[in-house]
Design an enzyme around this catalytic site. Structure first.
Site, short mmCIF file in Angstrom:
data_model
loop_
_atom_site.label_atom_id
_atom_site.label_comp_id
_atom_site.label_asym_id
_atom_site.label_seq_id
_atom_site.Cartn_x
_atom_site.Cartn_y
_atom_site.Cartn_z
N LYS A 69 -27.73 -48.27 -35.58
CA LYS A 69 -26.35 -47.91 -35.21
C LYS A 69 -26.08 -48.30 -33.75
O LYS A 69 -25.02 -48.83 -33.43
CB LYS A 69 -26.11 -46.41 -35.46
CG LYS A 69 -25.99 -46.10 -36.95
CD LYS A 69 -26.00 -44.61 -37.29
CE LYS A 69 -26.03 -44.43 -38.81
NZ LYS A 69 -26.08 -43.04 -39.26
N GLN A 123 -27.18 -37.19 -36.72
CA GLN A 123 -27.93 -37.82 -37.82
C GLN A 123 -28.56 -36.76 -38.72
O GLN A 123 -29.22 -35.83 -38.25
CB GLN A 123 -29.01 -38.75 -37.23
CG GLN A 123 -29.75 -39.58 -38.26
CD GLN A 123 -28.88 -40.61 -38.96
OE1 GLN A 123 -27.93 -41.14 -38.40
NE2 GLN A 123 -29.21 -40.90 -40.21
N ASP A 156 -18.15 -39.61 -38.83
CA ASP A 156 -18.90 -39.55 -40.08
C ASP A 156 -18.10 -38.89 -41.20
O ASP A 156 -18.49 -38.93 -42.37
CB ASP A 156 -20.18 -38.71 -39.86
CG ASP A 156 -21.43 -39.55 -39.88
OD1 ASP A 156 -21.42 -40.62 -40.51
OD2 ASP A 156 -22.42 -39.12 -39.27
N1 GUN Z 1 -28.18 -39.62 -43.00
C1 GUN Z 1 -28.13 -40.51 -44.02
N2 GUN Z 1 -26.93 -41.15 -44.02
C2 GUN Z 1 -26.23 -40.66 -42.98
C3 GUN Z 1 -24.92 -40.91 -42.48
O1 GUN Z 1 -24.16 -41.74 -43.00
N3 GUN Z 1 -24.55 -40.17 -41.40
C4 GUN Z 1 -25.37 -39.25 -40.84
N4 GUN Z 1 -24.91 -38.58 -39.78
N5 GUN Z 1 -26.58 -38.98 -41.28
C5 GUN Z 1 -27.01 -39.68 -42.35
#
Ligand code: GUN
Length: 288
Positions: A58, A102, A125
């Site tokens: 990311k 995350q 998100d």
């Molecule tokens: N863990 C797995 N996929 C994601 C996501 O798209 N966003 C976040 N914050 N955590 C994740």
């Protein structure tokens, strides 16, 4: 040599690149016209290796497109209050437009509580209940929807797959993928079934799906006998074994039977990250 991509394999990297090009241009314009640099803050708690990699990916994507990004890293034993304190701080910072925590978080931290604490306007998100609520009432553009299901909708649009009236089956009912994916398909008038670990007779559902989304993390759950001829299949599952990733779908087996299938890796994953960048631009425009 160019990588050969078969006609019925969803080119996630290609779709992500197209989105990234647009994001890059928008970042340039925001900087030139308004003197604003979009900013994303991420929070990583603990030493979960896949999460460490996703966070890295990311931040690389932010760097490629000119988005300023900072990662706040905490040890696994960090108290929930400490994370909430940081979220309150980030919520009020003018140079932070997007915030991402995350998941998964360590057991002692309540993920639902954390989702509530991210300012809905910075919730790139799409996990805050305000954003989930807007998704639920069919007002997706009012806020943010979760990045992975939005990436799947982009891929369906890109490959001109009609959704309305189709039988869609989502396997997995997580807040991150399964539930929002089901809602986005429902908002587009698909007939949606959501299956999960307690579903009896999974095959009865999956083998009737025109659109099948699988997000369970069970390696190879879906074989050729579980899919309908000419279905469109999205594999969102990721299982790590000895540094190698595997999807939920037996790709080679399913490939000849379906009209489209997303690979792991290189399918939905890169699109998810590109959507996150796009959301950070949207948050910047809304906030500044
Ligand atoms: N863990 C797995 N996929 C994601 C996501 O798209 N966003 C976040 N914050 N955590 C994740």
């Amino acid at each position: 040599m160019e990588e050969q991509i078969s006609d019925n394999v969803i080119d996630g990297k290609g779709i992500a690149q197209e989105i990234e090009e647009k994001v890059k241009q928008e970042v340039k314009e925001l900087k030139e016209n308004y003197g604003v640099t979009p900013g994303l803050a991420t929070i990583l708690v603990g030493e979960h290796p896949p999460s460490q990699l996703y966070i890295k990916l990311k931040h690389w994507a932010c760097k490629r497109t000119g988005i300023k990004s900072d990662n706040y890293k905490f040890p696994a034993e960090t108290k929930e209050e400490e994370i909430i304190e940081l979220l309150n701080e980030l919520n009020s910072k003018d140079d932070v437009h997007g915030i991402l925590v995350q998941f998964p978080l360590p057991e002692h931290i309540n993920e639902k509580e954390i989702m509530q604490c991210i300012d809905p306007e910075k919730d790139v998100d799409g996990f805050n209940p305000v954003n989930f609520g807007n998704l639920f009432i069919g007002n997706e553009s009012a806020g943010f929807v979760p990045c992975t299901p939005k990436g799947i909708i982009y891929a369906l649009e890109r490959y001109k797959v009609d959704i309305e009236g189709k039988n869609a089956v989502v396997v997995g009912h997580s807040n991150i993928v399964g539930k929002p994916a089901a809602m986005m398909l429902l908002n587009r008038n698909a007939t949606v079934n959501v299956c999960h670990v307690y579903t009896n007779g999974l095959k009865d559902y999956t083998s009737n799906a025109d659109i099948l989304i699988v997000a369970t993390g069970v390696k190879g759950l879906i074989g050729e006998e579980m899919v309908k001829q000419n279905a469109v299949v999205f594999d969102v599952g990721i299982t790590w074994i000895d540094g190698k990733v595997y999807g939920d779908v037996k790709f080679e087996e399913v490939l000849p039977k379906v009209s489209l299938v997303s690979p792991v890796p290189g399918g939905v994953g890169p699109i998810t990250i590109a959507v996150l960048l796009e959301h950070t631009i949207k948050a910047t425009k809304n906030l500044d």
